[in-house]
Design a protein around this motif. Sequence first.
Motif, PDB file in Angstrom:
ATOM      1  N   LYS A 212      32.276  71.303 118.510  1.00  0.00           N
ATOM      2  CA  LYS A 212      30.872  71.711 118.646  1.00  0.00           C
ATOM      3  C   LYS A 212      30.154  71.672 117.300  1.00  0.00           C
ATOM      4  O   LYS A 212      29.015  71.172 117.207  1.00  0.00           O
ATOM      5  N   ALA A 213      30.800  72.169 116.256  1.00  0.00           N
ATOM      6  CA  ALA A 213      30.157  72.159 114.935  1.00  0.00           C
ATOM      7  C   ALA A 213      29.918  70.734 114.453  1.00  0.00           C
ATOM      8  O   ALA A 213      28.880  70.442 113.830  1.00  0.00           O
ATOM      9  N   LEU A 214      30.838  69.839 114.734  1.00  0.00           N
ATOM     10  CA  LEU A 214      30.645  68.425 114.371  1.00  0.00           C
ATOM     11  C   LEU A 214      29.433  67.849 115.088  1.00  0.00           C
ATOM     12  O   LEU A 214      28.604  67.172 114.485  1.00  0.00           O
ATOM     13  N   ALA A 215      29.347  68.106 116.395  1.00  0.00           N
ATOM     14  CA  ALA A 215      28.241  67.567 117.183  1.00  0.00           C
ATOM     15  C   ALA A 215      26.905  68.163 116.753  1.00  0.00           C
ATOM     16  O   ALA A 215      25.878  67.475 116.766  1.00  0.00           O
ATOM     17  N   ASP A 216      26.909  69.427 116.368  1.00  0.00           N
ATOM     18  CA  ASP A 216      25.675  70.066 115.922  1.00  0.00           C
ATOM     19  C   ASP A 216      25.187  69.485 114.598  1.00  0.00           C
ATOM     20  O   ASP A 216      23.979  69.353 114.371  1.00  0.00           O
ATOM     21  N   GLU A 217      26.126  69.124 113.741  1.00  0.00           N
ATOM     22  CA  GLU A 217      25.757  68.694 112.391  1.00  0.00           C
ATOM     23  C   GLU A 217      25.580  67.186 112.250  1.00  0.00           C
ATOM     24  O   GLU A 217      24.783  66.722 111.437  1.00  0.00           O
ATOM     25  N   PHE A 218      26.296  66.405 113.070  1.00  0.00           N
ATOM     26  CA  PHE A 218      26.301  64.956 112.876  1.00  0.00           C
ATOM     27  C   PHE A 218      25.912  64.241 114.175  1.00  0.00           C
ATOM     28  O   PHE A 218      26.583  64.374 115.191  1.00  0.00           O
ATOM     29  N   ALA A 219      24.841  63.445 114.097  1.00  0.00           N
ATOM     30  CA  ALA A 219      24.366  62.723 115.278  1.00  0.00           C
ATOM     31  C   ALA A 219      25.414  61.756 115.804  1.00  0.00           C
ATOM     32  O   ALA A 219      25.545  61.555 117.015  1.00  0.00           O
ATOM     33  N   GLU A 220      26.176  61.132 114.897  1.00  0.00           N
ATOM     34  CA  GLU A 220      27.180  60.162 115.330  1.00  0.00           C
ATOM     35  C   GLU A 220      28.307  60.836 116.114  1.00  0.00           C
ATOM     36  O   GLU A 220      28.889  60.237 117.025  1.00  0.00           O
ATOM     37  N   ALA A 221      28.616  62.076 115.768  1.00  0.00           N
ATOM     38  CA  ALA A 221      29.615  62.823 116.537  1.00  0.00           C
ATOM     39  C   ALA A 221      29.051  63.188 117.905  1.00  0.00           C
ATOM     40  O   ALA A 221      29.738  63.063 118.933  1.00  0.00           O
ATOM     41  N   ARG A 222      27.818  63.640 117.920  1.00  0.00           N
ATOM     42  CA  ARG A 222      27.170  64.004 119.182  1.00  0.00           C
ATOM     43  C   ARG A 222      27.130  62.807 120.132  1.00  0.00           C
ATOM     44  O   ARG A 222      27.353  62.942 121.347  1.00  0.00           O
ATOM     45  N   ALA A 223      26.904  61.613 119.588  1.00  0.00           N
ATOM     46  CA  ALA A 223      26.837  60.410 120.416  1.00  0.00           C
ATOM     47  C   ALA A 223      28.170  60.116 121.103  1.00  0.00           C
ATOM     48  O   ALA A 223      28.198  59.580 122.215  1.00  0.00           O
ATOM     49  N   VAL A 224      29.282  60.455 120.452  1.00  0.00           N
ATOM     50  CA  VAL A 224      30.595  60.240 121.057  1.00  0.00           C
ATOM     51  C   VAL A 224      30.744  61.097 122.313  1.00  0.00           C
ATOM     52  O   VAL A 224      31.167  60.615 123.374  1.00  0.00           O
ATOM     53  N   PHE A 225      30.398  62.372 122.206  1.00  0.00           N
ATOM     54  CA  PHE A 225      30.517  63.253 123.365  1.00  0.00           C
ATOM     55  C   PHE A 225      29.597  62.789 124.498  1.00  0.00           C
ATOM     56  O   PHE A 225      29.976  62.857 125.670  1.00  0.00           O
ATOM     57  N   GLU A 226      28.416  62.315 124.152  1.00  0.00           N
ATOM     58  CA  GLU A 226      27.489  61.821 125.177  1.00  0.00           C
ATOM     59  C   GLU A 226      28.066  60.592 125.875  1.00  0.00           C
ATOM     60  O   GLU A 226      27.960  60.451 127.105  1.00  0.00           O
ATOM     61  N   GLU A 227      28.703  59.696 125.108  1.00  0.00           N
ATOM     62  CA  GLU A 227      29.286  58.494 125.708  1.00  0.00           C
ATOM     63  C   GLU A 227      30.462  58.835 126.611  1.00  0.00           C
ATOM     64  O   GLU A 227      30.637  58.236 127.678  1.00  0.00           O
ATOM     65  N   VAL A 228      31.263  59.806 126.195  1.00  0.00           N
ATOM     66  CA  VAL A 228      32.382  60.235 127.044  1.00  0.00           C
ATOM     67  C   VAL A 228      31.852  60.863 128.333  1.00  0.00           C
ATOM     68  O   VAL A 228      32.362  60.594 129.432  1.00  0.00           O
TER      69      VAL A 228
END
Length: 314
Positions: A19-35
């Motif tokens: 969660k902290a990765l996704a909150d801080e980094f757009a590229e991490a958030r994009a991974v969760f969205e793709e999954v």
Amino acid sequence: MTIAFTFPGQGSQTVGMGKALADEFAEARAVFEEVDDALGESLSATIWDGPEETLQLTANAQPALMAVSIATMRVLETRGVDLKTHVSYVAGHSLGEYSALCAAGTFSLADTARLLRIRGNAMQAAVPVGEGAMAAIIGLEFDQVEAVCTEAAKTGLCQIANDNGGGQIVISGAKAPVELAARLASEAGAKRALLLPVSAPFHSALMAPAAKAMEEALAAVAKSAPVVPVIANVRALPVDDADEIARLLVEQVTGRVRWRETVSWFAENGVDTLYEVGAGKVLSGLARRIDKSLATAAIGAPGDIDAAVAAILG
């Protein structure tokens, strides 16, 4: 510095991971969205908000752990860490082998998520609940546990599932033989022999129906050679042919995770630093117990990124 990246397996999952990765980094958030898109559901909501019992389900835990690992990889990549340039090998523990292969470009992220959902469902469905069991044996050598399994197998299926090293071996099979093996291990001097709270006897011959399901799924998916060799679980040797990788992933469903041998192979072949990419620090702890000459570090939170990038890029 010669580096290998390792990717954690089931058991490292916790509600809130990534969660902290996704909150801080757009590229991490994009991974969760793709999954989420690949699975047609909001797995990220389960990962971050629970409930824990839903995340713990094999069909959720497997793609969830992969998502956290690949989210971490994407952050590293945008900061200049290139797997082919900076890393010599990758490996992952059980489902983590899929994370390693996704990171190395063998499978797309969406395909990896779908493969792990199929794998989780197939492994859960292979054996009726209550008919199989797994147990952790602490404090005996491999040969001693193998002897215990051989004796218990006279009453039914019992085999070594994970050779984790550091005096930690997991056995798997039918419920009564595994319980017998745990008792025999205690009598043989094991420090601990405890049944694990798992829903199926993973990495045992009882998983044959799941292996068939994975053979079909892997045959239908696009595969590329990894940009760096993967150390395959069931071989503990590097592999870089896409078709062979698929065959070994099928074998992995019923076969032993040879993690002790994998870490030893790294140490014997010039690797001096292992980075654990994703949730938790389980593999780092195992590596230190297997070979103290290896430096280890875990990368799974925003605070880990800068130190890792600085060290890797020199």
